[in-house]
Design a protein around this motif. Structure first.
Motif, PDB file in Angstrom:
ATOM      1  N   THR A   1      -0.624  37.929  16.657  1.00  0.00           N
ATOM      2  CA  THR A   1      -1.968  37.874  16.079  1.00  0.00           C
ATOM      3  C   THR A   1      -2.935  38.618  16.993  1.00  0.00           C
ATOM      4  O   THR A   1      -2.664  38.804  18.181  1.00  0.00           O
ATOM      5  CB  THR A   1      -2.465  36.428  15.902  1.00  0.00           C
ATOM      6  N   LEU A   2      -4.035  39.013  16.431  1.00  0.00           N
ATOM      7  CA  LEU A   2      -5.070  39.694  17.206  1.00  0.00           C
ATOM      8  C   LEU A   2      -6.428  39.394  16.584  1.00  0.00           C
ATOM      9  O   LEU A   2      -6.606  39.521  15.374  1.00  0.00           O
ATOM     10  CB  LEU A   2      -4.831  41.212  17.204  1.00  0.00           C
ATOM     11  N   VAL A   3      -7.368  38.975  17.403  1.00  0.00           N
ATOM     12  CA  VAL A   3      -8.753  38.818  16.979  1.00  0.00           C
ATOM     13  C   VAL A   3      -9.593  39.731  17.854  1.00  0.00           C
ATOM     14  O   VAL A   3      -9.582  39.613  19.082  1.00  0.00           O
ATOM     15  CB  VAL A   3      -9.232  37.352  17.117  1.00  0.00           C
ATOM     16  N   SER A   4     -10.290  40.674  17.237  1.00  0.00           N
ATOM     17  CA  SER A   4     -11.026  41.670  18.018  1.00  0.00           C
ATOM     18  C   SER A   4     -12.147  42.274  17.188  1.00  0.00           C
ATOM     19  O   SER A   4     -12.093  42.306  15.953  1.00  0.00           O
ATOM     20  CB  SER A   4     -10.077  42.785  18.479  1.00  0.00           C
ATOM     21  N   ARG A   5     -13.137  42.777  17.898  1.00  0.00           N
ATOM     22  CA  ARG A   5     -14.167  43.602  17.274  1.00  0.00           C
ATOM     23  C   ARG A   5     -13.559  44.963  16.951  1.00  0.00           C
ATOM     24  O   ARG A   5     -12.551  45.374  17.531  1.00  0.00           O
ATOM     25  CB  ARG A   5     -15.366  43.788  18.207  1.00  0.00           C
ATOM     26  N   THR A   6     -14.194  45.668  16.041  1.00  0.00           N
ATOM     27  CA  THR A   6     -13.729  47.002  15.670  1.00  0.00           C
ATOM     28  C   THR A   6     -14.570  48.078  16.354  1.00  0.00           C
ATOM     29  O   THR A   6     -15.739  47.856  16.681  1.00  0.00           O
ATOM     30  CB  THR A   6     -13.821  47.227  14.152  1.00  0.00           C
ATOM     31  N   VAL A   7     -13.942  49.221  16.553  1.00  0.00           N
ATOM     32  CA  VAL A   7     -14.655  50.430  16.930  1.00  0.00           C
ATOM     33  C   VAL A   7     -14.392  51.430  15.810  1.00  0.00           C
ATOM     34  O   VAL A   7     -13.273  51.498  15.280  1.00  0.00           O
ATOM     35  CB  VAL A   7     -14.186  50.967  18.305  1.00  0.00           C
ATOM     36  N   VAL A   8     -15.400  52.188  15.417  1.00  0.00           N
ATOM     37  CA  VAL A   8     -15.327  52.984  14.191  1.00  0.00           C
ATOM     38  C   VAL A   8     -15.463  54.481  14.477  1.00  0.00           C
ATOM     39  O   VAL A   8     -16.332  54.914  15.237  1.00  0.00           O
ATOM     40  CB  VAL A   8     -16.442  52.553  13.210  1.00  0.00           C
TER      41      VAL A   8
ATOM     42  N   ILE B   1     -17.654  44.543  13.734  1.00  0.00           N
ATOM     43  CA  ILE B   1     -17.388  43.207  13.209  1.00  0.00           C
ATOM     44  C   ILE B   1     -16.036  42.709  13.726  1.00  0.00           C
ATOM     45  O   ILE B   1     -15.178  43.498  14.125  1.00  0.00           O
ATOM     46  CB  ILE B   1     -17.419  43.159  11.670  1.00  0.00           C
ATOM     47  N   GLU B   2     -15.859  41.400  13.720  1.00  0.00           N
ATOM     48  CA  GLU B   2     -14.640  40.808  14.255  1.00  0.00           C
ATOM     49  C   GLU B   2     -13.624  40.595  13.139  1.00  0.00           C
ATOM     50  O   GLU B   2     -13.926  39.972  12.122  1.00  0.00           O
ATOM     51  CB  GLU B   2     -14.941  39.482  14.946  1.00  0.00           C
ATOM     52  N   LEU B   3     -12.420  41.121  13.354  1.00  0.00           N
ATOM     53  CA  LEU B   3     -11.335  40.957  12.394  1.00  0.00           C
ATOM     54  C   LEU B   3     -10.219  40.135  13.023  1.00  0.00           C
ATOM     55  O   LEU B   3     -10.037  40.145  14.249  1.00  0.00           O
ATOM     56  CB  LEU B   3     -10.776  42.316  11.973  1.00  0.00           C
ATOM     57  N   ALA B   4      -9.464  39.451  12.163  1.00  0.00           N
ATOM     58  CA  ALA B   4      -8.283  38.713  12.609  1.00  0.00           C
ATOM     59  C   ALA B   4      -7.062  39.309  11.926  1.00  0.00           C
ATOM     60  O   ALA B   4      -7.011  39.383  10.689  1.00  0.00           O
ATOM     61  CB  ALA B   4      -8.410  37.230  12.283  1.00  0.00           C
ATOM     62  N   ILE B   5      -6.094  39.750  12.729  1.00  0.00           N
ATOM     63  CA  ILE B   5      -4.865  40.337  12.207  1.00  0.00           C
ATOM     64  C   ILE B   5      -3.718  39.373  12.448  1.00  0.00           C
ATOM     65  O   ILE B   5      -3.556  38.858  13.555  1.00  0.00           O
ATOM     66  CB  ILE B   5      -4.574  41.692  12.889  1.00  0.00           C
ATOM     67  N   ASP B   6      -2.934  39.140  11.409  1.00  0.00           N
ATOM     68  CA  ASP B   6      -1.755  38.283  11.504  1.00  0.00           C
ATOM     69  C   ASP B   6      -0.548  39.123  11.097  1.00  0.00           C
ATOM     70  O   ASP B   6      -0.400  39.482   9.922  1.00  0.00           O
ATOM     71  CB  ASP B   6      -1.905  37.077  10.571  1.00  0.00           C
ATOM     72  N   VAL B   7       0.309  39.455  12.073  1.00  0.00           N
ATOM     73  CA  VAL B   7       1.442  40.337  11.791  1.00  0.00           C
ATOM     74  C   VAL B   7       2.465  39.643  10.901  1.00  0.00           C
ATOM     75  O   VAL B   7       3.024  40.247   9.986  1.00  0.00           O
ATOM     76  CB  VAL B   7       2.094  40.819  13.102  1.00  0.00           C
ATOM     77  N   ALA B   8       2.738  38.362  11.151  1.00  0.00           N
ATOM     78  CA  ALA B   8       3.725  37.637  10.349  1.00  0.00           C
ATOM     79  C   ALA B   8       3.307  37.576   8.883  1.00  0.00           C
ATOM     80  O   ALA B   8       4.137  37.686   7.978  1.00  0.00           O
ATOM     81  CB  ALA B   8       3.927  36.232  10.902  1.00  0.00           C
ATOM     82  N   ALA B   9       2.012  37.398   8.645  1.00  0.00           N
ATOM     83  CA  ALA B   9       1.502  37.316   7.272  1.00  0.00           C
ATOM     84  C   ALA B   9       1.143  38.685   6.708  1.00  0.00           C
ATOM     85  O   ALA B   9       0.793  38.797   5.530  1.00  0.00           O
ATOM     86  CB  ALA B   9       0.274  36.411   7.218  1.00  0.00           C
ATOM     87  N   ARG B  10       1.212  39.717   7.552  1.00  0.00           N
ATOM     88  CA  ARG B  10       0.817  41.079   7.152  1.00  0.00           C
ATOM     89  C   ARG B  10      -0.591  41.052   6.548  1.00  0.00           C
ATOM     90  O   ARG B  10      -0.837  41.583   5.463  1.00  0.00           O
ATOM     91  CB  ARG B  10       1.794  41.669   6.140  1.00  0.00           C
ATOM     92  N   SER B  11      -1.537  40.464   7.274  1.00  0.00           N
ATOM     93  CA  SER B  11      -2.864  40.280   6.701  1.00  0.00           C
ATOM     94  C   SER B  11      -3.976  40.574   7.698  1.00  0.00           C
ATOM     95  O   SER B  11      -3.794  40.459   8.910  1.00  0.00           O
ATOM     96  CB  SER B  11      -3.025  38.851   6.173  1.00  0.00           C
TER      97      SER B  11
ATOM     98  N   THR C   1      -8.106  39.462   8.118  1.00  0.00           N
ATOM     99  CA  THR C   1      -9.140  38.554   7.626  1.00  0.00           C
ATOM    100  C   THR C   1     -10.497  38.986   8.153  1.00  0.00           C
ATOM    101  O   THR C   1     -10.660  39.207   9.354  1.00  0.00           O
ATOM    102  CB  THR C   1      -8.854  37.099   8.051  1.00  0.00           C
ATOM    103  N   LEU C   2     -11.464  39.102   7.244  1.00  0.00           N
ATOM    104  CA  LEU C   2     -12.826  39.483   7.599  1.00  0.00           C
ATOM    105  C   LEU C   2     -13.624  38.247   8.010  1.00  0.00           C
ATOM    106  O   LEU C   2     -13.213  37.114   7.747  1.00  0.00           O
ATOM    107  CB  LEU C   2     -13.500  40.177   6.417  1.00  0.00           C
ATOM    108  N   PRO C   3     -14.782  38.447   8.658  1.00  0.00           N
ATOM    109  CA  PRO C   3     -15.576  37.298   9.119  1.00  0.00           C
ATOM    110  C   PRO C   3     -15.974  36.329   8.014  1.00  0.00           C
ATOM    111  O   PRO C   3     -16.152  35.134   8.274  1.00  0.00           O
ATOM    112  CB  PRO C   3     -16.812  37.959   9.740  1.00  0.00           C
ATOM    113  N   ASP C   4     -16.108  36.818   6.774  1.00  0.00           N
ATOM    114  CA  ASP C   4     -16.505  35.930   5.673  1.00  0.00           C
ATOM    115  C   ASP C   4     -15.313  35.210   5.050  1.00  0.00           C
ATOM    116  O   ASP C   4     -15.471  34.497   4.057  1.00  0.00           O
ATOM    117  CB  ASP C   4     -17.282  36.707   4.605  1.00  0.00           C
TER     118      ASP C   4
END
Length: 207
Positions: free
Chosen positions: A7-14, A136-146, A148-151
């Motif tokens: 899993t990874l929770v991080s801000r994005t750079v664009v 913005i902060e995103l959450a990535i779940d590799v097992a779920a291949r998903s 998730t946005l802050p909302d």
């Protein structure tokens, strides 16, 4: 050995640009090394400086606020161009663990997965929203291949099972094979202990 990616929770750079090719990610003059460490300082090298050679304060990777960002969101057709493996090396050395775009070049995608960098393809509308909202902060779940946005909205992305397993276990292709060595040795031992069955299998393959 790569670090396991679960899993990874991080801000994005664009980077809003489209068609960011591998020569822009890591210019050819920096390809003389086979060492991965240290390439991060040359990532996007030709975009980082002003004409006088000083750092461009407007470039996202020169901004202190983005120093801890682990997710890059980029315009369509990211990683096109040559097949240089130095491109994902430079991005991971820069600290990135995932790249999100609406289209990612196939060869870059393959090289990224071999080096622990997760390429995520999402629909244009979702990527456009992420491009319009840097940091913005995103959450990535590799097992779920998903992702998730802050909302709370959740979006799935394609990822083949073998690549997913390698990421979750923190191994590359060779590392995965080496982890199967005990099972291979058990199979060989069982085969050698039954020479009649071994001879039958060899005869069948010879037909």
């Amino acid at each position: 050995m790569m670090a396991a990616f679960t899993t990874l929770v991080s801000r994005t750079v664009v980077l809003r640009q489209r068609n960011i090719d591998t020569d822009q990610i890591i210019p050819a003059r920096f390809l003389t090394t086979t060492e991965r460490k240290g390439l991060g300082k040359h990532a996007f090298n030709d975009w980082r400086a002003l004409p006088d050679g000083s750092p461009d304060p407007a470039f996202p990777f020169n901004q202190f606020a983005n120093a801890s960002a682990r997710i890059l969101v980029a315009g369509r057709n990211f990683g096109c161009g040559s097949s240089r493996e130095h491109a994902p090396w430079a991005l991971t050395d820069l600290g990135l663990r995932a790249v999100i775009s609406s289209e990612i070049a196939d060869i870059f995608r393959s090289n990224a997965l071999k080096n622990g960098l997760l390429p995520i393809v999402l629909d244009d509308a979702v990527v456009d929203e992420l491009l319009d909202n840097p940091g913005i902060e995103l959450a990535i779940d590799v097992a779920a291949r998903s992702v998730t946005l802050p909302d709370g909205r959740n979006f799935t992305f394609p990822l083949d099972t073998f690549a997913q397993t390698c990421l979750l276990e923190g191994v590359d292709q060779l590392g995965y094979l080496l982890k199967q060595l005990p099972a291979i040795e058990r199979f060989e031992a069982a085969r050698d202990s039954n020479p009649q069955r071994h001879a039958t299998l060899e005869a069948a393959h010879a037909r």
